[in-house]
Motif scaffolding. Structure first.
Motif, PDB file in Angstrom:
ATOM      1  N   HIS A  78       0.805  -1.267  -0.015  1.00  0.00           N
ATOM      2  CA  HIS A  78      -0.096   0.007  -0.070  1.00  0.00           C
ATOM      3  C   HIS A  78       0.777   1.309   0.110  1.00  0.00           C
ATOM      4  O   HIS A  78       1.464   1.581   0.962  1.00  0.00           O
ATOM      5  CB  HIS A  78      -0.938   0.038   1.158  1.00  0.00           C
ATOM      6  N   PRO A 107       0.935   5.225   0.062  1.00  0.00           N
ATOM      7  CA  PRO A 107       0.058   6.031   0.625  1.00  0.00           C
ATOM      8  C   PRO A 107      -0.524   6.854  -0.519  1.00  0.00           C
ATOM      9  O   PRO A 107       0.429   7.495  -1.698  1.00  0.00           O
ATOM     10  CB  PRO A 107       0.923   6.925   1.452  1.00  0.00           C
ATOM     11  N   LEU A 140       1.107  -0.891   4.653  1.00  0.00           N
ATOM     12  CA  LEU A 140       2.078   0.347   4.240  1.00  0.00           C
ATOM     13  C   LEU A 140       3.489  -0.178   4.860  1.00  0.00           C
ATOM     14  O   LEU A 140       3.841   0.138   5.806  1.00  0.00           O
ATOM     15  CB  LEU A 140       1.635   1.492   5.179  1.00  0.00           C
ATOM     16  N   CYS A 184       8.948   2.813  -1.729  1.00  0.00           N
ATOM     17  CA  CYS A 184       8.088   1.877  -1.272  1.00  0.00           C
ATOM     18  C   CYS A 184       8.441   0.429  -2.263  1.00  0.00           C
ATOM     19  O   CYS A 184       8.119  -0.820  -1.753  1.00  0.00           O
ATOM     20  CB  CYS A 184       6.807   2.213  -1.783  1.00  0.00           C
TER      21      CYS A 184
END
Length: 244
Positions: free
Chosen positions: A76, A78, A126, A200
């Motif tokens: 995930h 953001p 996250l 990420c």
């Protein structure tokens, strides 16, 4: 060199589960300073090392008993429809079979806590892709999924979200915009807001991902993914309520 030093430390912790040894760190720092190695080359060197393989074989051995049923690992990022997709996963598998990883604890701690069980079908949260991604190399090979977004639109969305967070609820300056009254350009210059999507997925190859969706085409991409995985019809029940 200072930025590379921090990157080097984070890489050692994520890939080798230890702090960088003094001599090895100095050699890498000198090589970077001399222009003989890039960040990606560092990642490749560590990922192809025998120590890396040994470490992740042990992690996979510990993960396998409890994660044999995991089918999906969803990263995930953001403000890229991650919340909406997490809700979709719960529709597909059931709330009790989707582990929501808040990244508040290390992988080893999560395993010891028993948060991932034989009933777990999906992991969503996250966390950086490398957190579980490397386990794909040696374990049950669940499908790694991530949603991305046009970086400028993601930044604007993040800024608007930050404006809506009450200052007393903010945990760091990234969330404290409603208090500091920063303008968008000031927000964009904060280190915490820059290259977030890259961070990420850093350390993973495009081929490591089963599916990369685009937030701007969420409904169409979700339909494609549903067909690929033979999922039943699902409903996007999440709507952005941000007043900005």
């Amino acid at each position: 060199m200072n930025h590379f030093s921090g990157f080097l430390d984070a890489t050692y912790r994520a890939y080798l589960k230890r702090e960088a040894d003094k001599d090895g760190k100095q050699n890498y720092l000198q090589a970077f300073d001399d222009g003989k190695i890039t960040r990606q080359q560092l990642l490749n060197a560590i990922r192809n090392s025998s120590e890396f393989e040994s470490v992740w074989k042990l992690v996979a051995k510990e993960l396998l008993p409890s994660a044999a049923g995991v089918e999906i690992i969803s990263v995930h990022v953001p403000k890229t429809a991650g919340t909406a997709f997490g809700e979709i996963l719960q529709q597909i598998y059931g709330t009790d079979k989707v582990f929501c990883d808040s990244n508040s604890a290390g992988l080893e701690t999560i395993l010891k806590q028993g948060s991932i069980t034989l009933e777990t079908k999906a992991i969503n949260g996250l966390f950086p892709a490398v957190r579980y991604g490397e386990c794909l190399l040696y374990s049950v090979r669940p499908k790694l999924i991530v949603w991305l977004r046009h970086p400028i639109m993601r930044l604007i969305s993040s800024y608007c979200h930050s404006l809506s967070i009450a200052s007393e609820a903010a945990h760091n300056k990234f969330q404290n915009v409603s208090y500091t009254k920063q303008e968008l350009m000031e927000f964009s210059e904060m280190a915490e807001t820059q290259n977030l999507m890259s961070r990420c997925v850093q350390g993973m190859k495009l081929s490591d991902f089963y599916f990369v969706g685009i937030q701007e085409f969420f409904q169409d991409d979700l339909s494609d993914l549903r067909e690929m995985l033979c999922w039943p019809e699902v409903e996007n029940r999440w709507y952005n309520k941000n007043k900005y």
